[in-house]
Design a protein around this motif. Structure first.
Motif, short mmCIF file in Angstrom:
data_model
loop_
_atom_site.label_atom_id
_atom_site.label_comp_id
_atom_site.label_asym_id
_atom_site.label_seq_id
_atom_site.Cartn_x
_atom_site.Cartn_y
_atom_site.Cartn_z
N TRP A 131 0.76 -1.09 0.16
CA TRP A 131 0.01 0.00 0.16
C TRP A 131 0.85 1.10 0.11
CZ3 TRP A 131 -5.60 -0.91 0.73
CH2 TRP A 131 -6.16 0.36 0.73
N GLY A 132 0.62 2.09 -1.05
CA GLY A 132 1.42 3.45 -1.12
C GLY A 132 2.48 3.58 -1.95
N LEU A 133 2.86 4.58 -2.33
CA LEU A 133 4.12 5.05 -2.91
C LEU A 133 5.14 5.60 -2.26
CD1 LEU A 133 4.68 5.00 -6.55
CD2 LEU A 133 4.62 7.52 -5.94
N LEU A 134 6.28 4.71 -2.45
CA LEU A 134 7.60 5.41 -1.50
C LEU A 134 8.03 6.97 -2.04
CD1 LEU A 134 9.53 4.72 0.76
CD2 LEU A 134 10.96 3.77 -0.96
N ILE A 135 7.92 7.86 -1.17
CA ILE A 135 8.39 9.26 -1.71
C ILE A 135 9.65 9.76 -0.91
CG2 ILE A 135 6.06 9.68 -2.90
CD1 ILE A 135 5.64 11.52 -0.24
N GLU A 136 9.73 9.13 0.31
CA GLU A 136 10.93 9.49 1.15
C GLU A 136 11.47 8.60 1.76
OE1 GLU A 136 10.41 12.75 3.82
OE2 GLU A 136 9.31 14.02 2.13
N ASN A 166 -0.76 10.82 3.59
CA ASN A 166 0.55 10.26 3.70
C ASN A 166 0.75 9.14 4.56
OD1 ASN A 166 2.18 12.00 1.86
ND2 ASN A 166 1.79 13.78 3.27
N GLN A 167 1.52 8.27 4.46
CA GLN A 167 1.77 7.15 5.29
C GLN A 167 3.22 7.38 5.77
OE1 GLN A 167 0.13 5.02 1.47
NE2 GLN A 167 1.23 3.48 2.84
N LEU A 168 3.21 7.36 7.35
CA LEU A 168 4.47 7.81 7.88
C LEU A 168 5.00 6.63 8.67
CD1 LEU A 168 3.46 11.20 9.21
CD2 LEU A 168 4.58 10.68 7.24
N CYS A 169 6.23 6.29 8.40
CA CYS A 169 7.02 5.04 9.19
C CYS A 169 7.95 5.79 10.28
CB CYS A 169 7.69 4.24 8.32
SG CYS A 169 6.77 2.98 7.15
N VAL A 360 10.61 10.16 11.82
CA VAL A 360 10.00 9.55 10.71
C VAL A 360 11.40 8.96 9.81
CG1 VAL A 360 9.23 10.18 8.46
CG2 VAL A 360 8.27 11.21 10.68
N THR A 361 11.14 7.71 9.21
CA THR A 361 12.40 7.00 8.66
C THR A 361 11.90 6.76 7.37
OG1 THR A 361 11.17 4.97 9.25
CG2 THR A 361 12.88 5.56 10.59
N ARG A 362 10.68 6.82 6.94
CA ARG A 362 10.26 6.93 5.58
C ARG A 362 8.83 7.45 5.31
NH1 ARG A 362 11.65 1.33 3.69
NH2 ARG A 362 12.31 0.80 5.92
N LYS A 363 8.61 7.86 4.20
CA LYS A 363 7.07 8.19 4.05
C LYS A 363 6.48 7.89 2.64
CE LYS A 363 6.41 12.69 4.52
NZ LYS A 363 6.23 14.18 4.08
N LEU A 364 5.54 7.21 2.58
CA LEU A 364 4.98 6.73 1.60
C LEU A 364 3.60 7.72 1.14
CD1 LEU A 364 5.72 3.94 3.28
CD2 LEU A 364 5.34 2.92 0.90
N ALA A 365 2.90 7.54 0.05
CA ALA A 365 1.77 8.63 -0.02
C ALA A 365 0.74 7.55 -1.02
CB ALA A 365 2.12 9.63 -0.95
N THR A 366 -0.61 7.71 -0.55
CA THR A 366 -1.78 7.26 -1.19
C THR A 366 -2.34 8.27 -1.99
OG1 THR A 366 -2.04 5.55 0.41
CG2 THR A 366 -3.97 6.24 -1.13
#
Length: 383
Positions: A131-136, A166-169, A360-366
């Motif tokens: 789920w989601g597109l990696l952007i960071e 945004n999806q935050l790890c 925040v270690t990585r960010k994905l986006a829906t």
């Protein structure tokens, strides 16, 4: 360029292998297990076929070479302001014209089925995978997490997609200092003889499944309109995870014998799967067990953290975190901790992550694309 529906064994093989060809020079790419991907498209394994339909396609250039792939689907339980479909498993060469062709194809497919928008890349299933597109944060993905090249973001946004959420790890080093206020909370709660912490043990899996179910349903199920889970569902999940459960890293807190909090973690399976490849037959399973035995896994993944309402803001989080941290620092090789993604629409869960002194270690986006380009775009509502 043309679209080719995936039906034959050869087409399935090409669908599965195309990303590995695309990322053959990317040191961070870890190919997902073929079985995990294929389970999404198996109507006998994926319950979402009861509520919708799903098809997948390859995209070939004039030389009959694969230049992209995608899966498109409609899930009638995916509630939105307007009828909204989804697409996932999007991979494409670095070419806007090719990406636009694929996105136009997805739009037409959905319009034929009465949809007015499409979200992607998402999964024809639960949000815990693909789920989601990696952007960071372009590092090795966690198990079940999407990975893509940085240029994908421009392919999406140049076409007109907008970020729906945004999806935050969040993550931290296991041996970094724990916040002083956590130590103070731990000391305060420790004085209460009714409160105790214990790690999850495989031999008592049924008990911990019941305890997890109780805490989860009281702490999270009704938050944001979620649904309750049953002990049977939890036990099924725990039994699936049983081969990789580490008994030192998942913790429960009790008031006398009553469960009031839980902190569920597992090893990052990709730290082992990156050595075994995408197949997972009998020989790969044997190889996995050998790798698991001899290759140190230094990353643990946070799955769920929950406290029942009446014990929130009373120091239970600090108590549980320091009890668990003291133990697994001493008994495991884990160096890094990373949580599965949290939507930016969920400030309550983000606050919990921040309280763990993570970053925040990585960010994905829906992403969402409205077919009516005059309609106002609205982001995911906050919970």
């Amino acid at each position: 360029m043309r679209a080719q529906k995936v039906e034959s064994a050869a087409q399935i093989s090409e669908f599965l292998s195309f990303p590995a060809k695309l990322y053959k020079d990317d040191p961070h790419y870890i190919q997902p297990l073929n079985n995990d991907v294929e389970a999404v498209f198996d109507s006998k394994k994926n319950k979402f076929f009861r509520f919708g339909e799903c098809e997948r396609f390859l995209f070939l250039n004039d030389n009959n070479e694969t230049v992209g792939r995608v899966a498109v689907f409609v899930n009638r339980k995916y509630r939105n302001e307007q009828p909204t479909g989804g697409f996932g498993f999007f991979d494409c060469i670095n070419d806007q014209q090719t990406a636009d062709f694929i996105f136009d194809f997805c739009r037409n497919w959905h319009q034929q089925r009465g949809m007015e928008a499409m979200d992607g890349p998402i999964n024809f299933g639960e949000r815990d995978k693909f789920w989601g597109l990696l952007i960071e944060g372009f590092s090795e993905p966690l198990y079940g997490m999407n990975y893509n090249a940085p240029y994908y973001q421009q392919l999406f946004e140049n076409f007109g997609f907008q970020i729906y959420f945004n999806q935050l790890c969040f993550g931290r080093k296991v041996h970094d200092p724990v916040a002083q206020n956590f130590l103070e909370m731990h000391a305060r709660v420790k004085r209460n003889p009714a409160i105790s912490a214990q790690r999850m043990k495989v031999r008592n899996l049924e008990k911990y499944a019941a305890d997890f179910t109780e805490v989860y349903n009281r702490a999270w199920a009704q938050h944001g309109g979620g649904k309750e889970i049953s002990k049977t569902q939890t036990l099924k999940l725990f039994n699936t995870l049983k081969p990789v459960i580490n008994e030192h890293i998942s913790w429960f807190v009790y008031e006398n014998e009553k469960p009031i909090a839980m902190w569920m973690n597992i090893p990052d399976l990709n730290q082992w799967f990156k050595y075994t490849g995408s197949e997972f037959g009998i020989w790969q399973k044997i190889k996995f067990l050998v790798v698991k035995k001899f290759k140190k896994n230094t990353k643990m993944v946070g799955l769920v953290f929950g406290i029942v309402p009446e014990w929130q803001r009373k120091g239970i989080d600090g108590f549980m975190i320091w009890e668990g941290t003291k133990h697994f620092r001493r008994t495991t090789d884990f160096e890094d901790y990373e949580m599965q993604w949290i939507g930016d629409f969920n400030p309550k869960m983000i606050k919990i992550a921040e309280n763990l002194e993570t970053m925040v270690t990585r960010k994905l986006a829906t992403y969402r694309y409205l077919f009516d380009r005059t309609k106002p775009f609205e982001r995911h509502r906050r919970l």
